[in-house]
Design an enzyme around this catalytic site. Sequence first.
Site: not given
Length: 633
Positions: A23, A312, A339
Amino acid sequence: MTSYEVVPFRWPLDATVRVPGSKSYTNRYLVIAALAPGRSTLEGVLFSDDTEAMIDCVRALGVAVRVDRAARVVELDGCDGQFRRDATLNVRQSGTTARFITPLVAVGPGRYTIDGDPQMRARPMGDLIDALGQLGARVEGGSLPLVVHGGVRRAGRVVRLPGNVSSQFLSGLLLSAPAFSGGMEIELTTDLVSSSYVDLTIHAMAAAGVVVERKGRFFSVAQQSYTPGTFAIEPDASAASYLFAAAAVVGGRVRVEGLGRHSKQGDVAFVERLAAMGCEVRGHKDDDAIEVYRDPEVALRGIETNMGDCSDVAPTLACVAPFAMTPTRVTGIGFSRQKETDRVANVVTELRRCGVKAIEEADGYIVHPGKPESATVETYRDHRMAMAFAVLGIGSEGIRIADPRCVAKTFPDFWETLESLRSLRAIAIDGVLGSGKTTVARALAARTGLAYLDTGAMYRCVGLAWLRGGGFLENSGRFASGLRFDISDRVMLEGEDVTELIRTPDVSRAASQVATVASVREALVAQQRAWAKRRGGGVLEGRDIATVVLPSAPVKVFLTASAGERARRRHSEAPGQSLDAVTADLVWRDHNDSNREVDPLQVAVGAVVIDTTGITVDDVVARIVSLVPWENR
Ligand code: DC
């Protein structure tokens, strides 16, 4: 689908898996290609909510974008910053799109409105807006929705930017920096979180010919154009974390192709954490693949680790941690409270919901060893919560994931990919009538310890229900989907023992007839697959096991025997009928099974054909056992 039940993996894994494109690289190259003067091609592109958001924004700015999803390719005609005047841009839920597009439009000629989902409206933008202000851009609003007045021509002075909220602010400024007149100089006023993402930005810019000078907290980019070209995007390291974690939790091997340990993606460092917990990580520095292996006999151990550089994948580690022998402590991820959700508090809340002892700290958590209990995990519309807790689910019973579709943000095929790891210890036995399937399959189940399913008995039950209930053959599907059967030593239909009843000639014929009805087959095939998935495999016997029910079964066998031998076997089982009548019935049913339109009986690709004429059951079983990989290690 309201929630997804994760059925535990019962056996060690042995899988090579394809992971979608990164991504981070996809969204960076989209910005670079939009700014470059001319045509660029992106290969290995991720198509997900976040990248579709970026593609739509770039299109709205007037850049021609051609998309080939099947080939995972995007072609863009970059416009060298000559964007359409005035556009409204929707970044949806995508943090990178919001943070990369805002500086990008500041070089455009018009007035740009930027908005996104409520979740994104709540996420910080202030430092970036302030930085653009320092560059002379006028921005209305302090968070989304924003209006950016483009046409910034003179940068001039050094932009001062904090680095402790999101590295995406710095990445966004750097990506657009070469398009600002005079280039850009940026000085960080704090340490940088997630600095590996900035390395990735610099790497992507370098691939398009732009050099970022970096000295400690000081970054400088000269005014210039990107060089359009072809950019290959490697698989997404964050997405790969869930698959590597599966090997850690269940044991065995998972290999991801196209992603090397040398990757600039910070989240590849996840595998170093798994190594510290006792996994073997295979893949040399210059290899283009990573393989994680855990010896199923070796338990995991807990670790203490700062994940500030790969936050993440901290939820992924948190969901591996309960399976270790000692506690795991994760630090350095306080900023990930901002986030998609508060990824510190919510990970702890959901672990506790699953009965795992977890303690929240200011900048991380401690997760204790424990056996997770059944629960439905909340995902807070956060793809990483869903995927991380799926890892918890494959190692324990009864974990359900609420809102499973939220994975579409970055990994639309996540559930299918996860399922593809599941190694079933399945033996598929197909064959003609009277070839000895049932006897062989039962003996094989006893020999291997696997459960046994006679799928023919299911068709017989439907045949019986149809005979009893009447109605047209085409409508027999409704009997199939509503039936509750329990097929083990005895065959129970809605609580009634029908073991003998379903063997009568009438029911045999009815079974053969309902087996031609597509809706009957569909309903039964689904039940047969679910049966195997729950048990991690089994010996399944029927007519379409290797062709339709479980084409990926590691062992596929097709049994046959001469017509004379088959008639003799049947006759000895049903001595009330004449041998001629048995032979005639056999011929009729053979014809029906092999010539029906839906899933006719045929030898599957890769199936081993065994003619059982004149050989003993023991011989046939021994022959099949010699084909079973896990029996012959
Ligand atoms: O194996 P059996 O004779 O008990 O099967 C009963 C009927 O069901 C037979 O006509 C074939 C059909 N059948 C099928 O079509 N697909 C299966 N997987 C199993 C049986």
